[in-house]
Design a protein around this motif. Structure first.
Motif, PDB file in Angstrom:
ATOM      1  N   GLY A   1       0.755  -1.196  -0.018  1.00 40.21           N
ATOM      2  CA  GLY A   1       0.025   0.160   0.058  1.00 40.21           C
ATOM      3  C   GLY A   1       0.745   1.223  -0.023  1.00 40.21           C
ATOM      4  N   LEU A   2       0.207   2.468  -0.242  1.00 39.10           N
ATOM      5  CA  LEU A   2       1.002   3.707  -0.413  1.00 39.10           C
ATOM      6  C   LEU A   2      -0.348   4.639   0.212  1.00 39.10           C
ATOM      7  CD1 LEU A   2       3.006   5.656  -1.208  1.00 39.10           C
ATOM      8  CD2 LEU A   2       2.347   5.607  -3.478  1.00 39.10           C
ATOM      9  N   ASP A   3       0.092   5.731   1.116  1.00 35.34           N
ATOM     10  CA  ASP A   3      -0.785   6.554   1.278  1.00 35.34           C
ATOM     11  C   ASP A   3      -0.885   7.697   0.473  1.00 35.34           C
ATOM     12  OD1 ASP A   3      -1.300   5.224   3.717  1.00 35.34           O
ATOM     13  OD2 ASP A   3      -0.150   6.764   5.296  1.00 35.34           O
ATOM     14  N   ASP A   4      -2.053   8.440   0.205  1.00 34.62           N
ATOM     15  CA  ASP A   4      -2.065   9.091  -1.073  1.00 34.62           C
ATOM     16  C   ASP A   4      -1.278  10.413  -0.971  1.00 34.62           C
ATOM     17  OD1 ASP A   4      -3.410  10.719   0.989  1.00 34.62           O
ATOM     18  OD2 ASP A   4      -5.201  10.968  -0.263  1.00 34.62           O
ATOM     19  N   ASP A   5      -0.654  10.913   0.225  1.00 31.03           N
ATOM     20  CA  ASP A   5       0.071  12.030   0.621  1.00 31.03           C
ATOM     21  C   ASP A   5       1.752  11.783   0.629  1.00 31.03           C
ATOM     22  OD1 ASP A   5      -0.262  10.790   2.886  1.00 31.03           O
ATOM     23  OD2 ASP A   5      -0.327  12.501   4.094  1.00 31.03           O
ATOM     24  N   ASP A   6       1.964  10.315   0.144  1.00 25.55           N
ATOM     25  CA  ASP A   6       3.402   9.802   0.264  1.00 25.55           C
ATOM     26  C   ASP A   6       3.828   9.459  -1.247  1.00 25.55           C
ATOM     27  OD1 ASP A   6       3.753  10.425   3.124  1.00 25.55           O
ATOM     28  OD2 ASP A   6       2.870   8.433   3.543  1.00 25.55           O
ATOM     29  N   GLU A   7       4.898   8.766  -1.303  1.00 25.32           N
ATOM     30  CA  GLU A   7       5.546   8.463  -2.521  1.00 25.32           C
ATOM     31  C   GLU A   7       6.283   7.219  -2.233  1.00 25.32           C
ATOM     32  OE1 GLU A   7       8.021  11.214  -4.776  1.00 25.32           O
ATOM     33  OE2 GLU A   7       7.934  12.442  -2.959  1.00 25.32           O
ATOM     34  N   PHE A   8       6.621   6.594  -3.429  1.00 20.83           N
ATOM     35  CA  PHE A   8       7.838   5.410  -3.459  1.00 20.83           C
ATOM     36  C   PHE A   8       9.114   6.113  -4.162  1.00 20.83           C
ATOM     37  CE2 PHE A   8       4.487   1.930  -3.366  1.00 20.83           C
ATOM     38  CZ  PHE A   8       4.444   1.747  -2.094  1.00 20.83           C
ATOM     39  N   LYS A   9      10.186   5.458  -3.782  1.00 20.68           N
ATOM     40  CA  LYS A   9      11.401   5.555  -4.669  1.00 20.68           C
ATOM     41  C   LYS A   9      11.037   4.413  -5.582  1.00 20.68           C
ATOM     42  CE  LYS A   9      14.643   7.437  -0.969  1.00 20.68           C
ATOM     43  NZ  LYS A   9      15.639   7.156  -0.253  1.00 20.68           N
ATOM     44  N   PRO A  10      11.632   4.754  -6.717  1.00 16.85           N
ATOM     45  CA  PRO A  10      11.434   3.997  -8.070  1.00 16.85           C
ATOM     46  C   PRO A  10      11.832   2.572  -7.869  1.00 16.85           C
ATOM     47  CG  PRO A  10      12.677   6.173  -8.709  1.00 16.85           C
ATOM     48  CD  PRO A  10      12.814   5.909  -7.258  1.00 16.85           C
TER      49      PRO A  10
ATOM     50  N   THR B   1      15.174   2.518   2.777  1.00 15.34           N
ATOM     51  CA  THR B   1      14.173   3.807   3.150  1.00 15.34           C
ATOM     52  C   THR B   1      13.480   4.354   2.019  1.00 15.34           C
ATOM     53  OG1 THR B   1      15.925   5.413   2.950  1.00 15.34           O
ATOM     54  CG2 THR B   1      15.712   4.596   5.295  1.00 15.34           C
ATOM     55  N   SER B   2      12.801   3.362   1.135  1.00 13.15           N
ATOM     56  CA  SER B   2      12.308   3.381  -0.178  1.00 13.15           C
ATOM     57  C   SER B   2      10.887   4.152  -0.038  1.00 13.15           C
ATOM     58  CB  SER B   2      12.496   2.353  -1.144  1.00 13.15           C
ATOM     59  OG  SER B   2      11.714   1.144  -0.182  1.00 13.15           O
ATOM     60  N   TYR B   3      10.317   4.073   1.108  1.00 13.69           N
ATOM     61  CA  TYR B   3       9.244   4.841   1.299  1.00 13.69           C
ATOM     62  C   TYR B   3       9.405   6.395   1.731  1.00 13.69           C
ATOM     63  CZ  TYR B   3       4.189   5.271   2.554  1.00 13.69           C
ATOM     64  OH  TYR B   3       3.042   5.675   2.710  1.00 13.69           O
ATOM     65  N   ILE B   4       8.841   7.246   0.937  1.00 12.13           N
ATOM     66  CA  ILE B   4       8.798   8.509   1.345  1.00 12.13           C
ATOM     67  C   ILE B   4       7.823   9.270   2.022  1.00 12.13           C
ATOM     68  CG2 ILE B   4       9.356  10.895   0.343  1.00 12.13           C
ATOM     69  CD1 ILE B   4      10.720   9.428  -2.157  1.00 12.13           C
TER      70      ILE B   4
END
Length: 290
Positions: free
Chosen positions: A91-100, A199-202
């Motif tokens: 999952g991903l929160d809509d105000d966060d991002e993933f590193k590629p 630390t690929s979750y921003i």
């Protein structure tokens, strides 16, 4: 050669189209393929729902589902979990991002840690003034007993879709702490997980749109979480939650409970206190455990 497995990424969103497009863009930019991205709109206002649809029209690989009325993030996430076609899910929160590289490295570590039920990572935090910190970088095993002390996973993990479905996903009755509750139930039912050195979750904390973690629902959700899992906790784990509750709800520190904690948990609490007092650069440079 077997085809690479499909990975599903779910995103619950509500009234934040500008942030949503950043989150989706980071999914589409993943170095791994094939991916399925499911965005579930938790009853956004009509103007924002239309903006979401317009923004996501540029991403044909993204499935957009709009709930007619706000039902809460757990319902939105469960909707995506039930629709998912991927063998794996995250999952991903809509105000966060993933590193590629996030999905690629998670899948790579999955096959090298075949006895684990789930994987998670540390995270990169962007705070006010665009200051960047990295937390929870230390690779470690995470079992059910560890989780009974505190949520050492974070807000997202990577697992088999069938596993998440088997525990019925997220509990809609909790106004907050739904992720922590889910990880507890998952570890209790299926076993340990592993945090990889990444630390690929921003995690974005620089914006003004409040997270549930800073809302009035946090306190109520935490109390309900404890009521649900208290019977499985030792005295030391209950003491840990007394301390956690104080830390995350701006209450006075219960030092009696603090001194009942094992050393590793004392260090975790001290780390939080250091960060709260603006000494996080010292903490990050020393790499104290979380």
């Amino acid at each position: 050669m077997e085809s690479p497995p499909l990975v599903t990424i779910y995103i619950a969103t509500q009234n934040r189209p500008d942030m949503l497009v950043r989150a989706v863009s980071s999914c589409v930019a993943q170095t791994y393929s094939p991916l399925e991205v499911i965005v579930v709109d938790d009853g956004s206002e009509e103007v924002n729902a239309q903006r979401n649809q317009k923004l996501l029209a540029d991403y044909p690989q993204v499935k957009y589902v709009r709930l007619p009325q706000p039902a809460g993030a757990p319902v939105a996430r469960n909707t995506a979990i039930n629709l998912a076609q991927g063998e794996f899910i995250t999952g991903l929160d809509d105000d966060d991002e993933f590193k590629p590289e996030r999905v690629s490295e998670l899948l790579q570590h999955w096959y090298s840690n075949s006895d684990c039920t789930f994987l998670c990572t540390g995270y990169t935090v962007i705070s006010e003034g665009n200051r960047v910190f990295k937390f929870a970088r230390r690779a470690r095993t995470i079992n059910y007993q560890h989780l009974l002390y505190a949520n050492v996973v974070g807000n997202q993990l990577f697992t088999l879709t069938s596993t998440l479905r088997a525990i019925d996903g997220f509990d809609p009755s909790l106004p907050s702490c739904q992720d922590y509750d889910t990880w507890l139930r998952l570890a209790a039912a299926f076993g340990k997980g592993y945090r990889i050195n990444s630390t690929s979750y921003i995690l974005h904390q620089e914006h003004q749109s409040g997270r549930i973690s800073v809302s009035e629902r946090r306190e109520a959700g935490y109390k309900l979480l404890l009521d649900k899992h208290r019977k499985f906790m030792t005295n030391a784990q209950l003491a840990s939650h007394q301390v956690n509750y104080a830390l995350h709800n701006n209450k006075a520190m219960p030092w009696g409970a603090f001194f009942r904690l094992p050393l590793t948990q004392c260090l975790r609490v001290l780390k939080t206190l250091l960060v709260r007092h603006g000494w996080s650069r010292l903490f990050v440079s020393r790499g104290l455990p979380r």
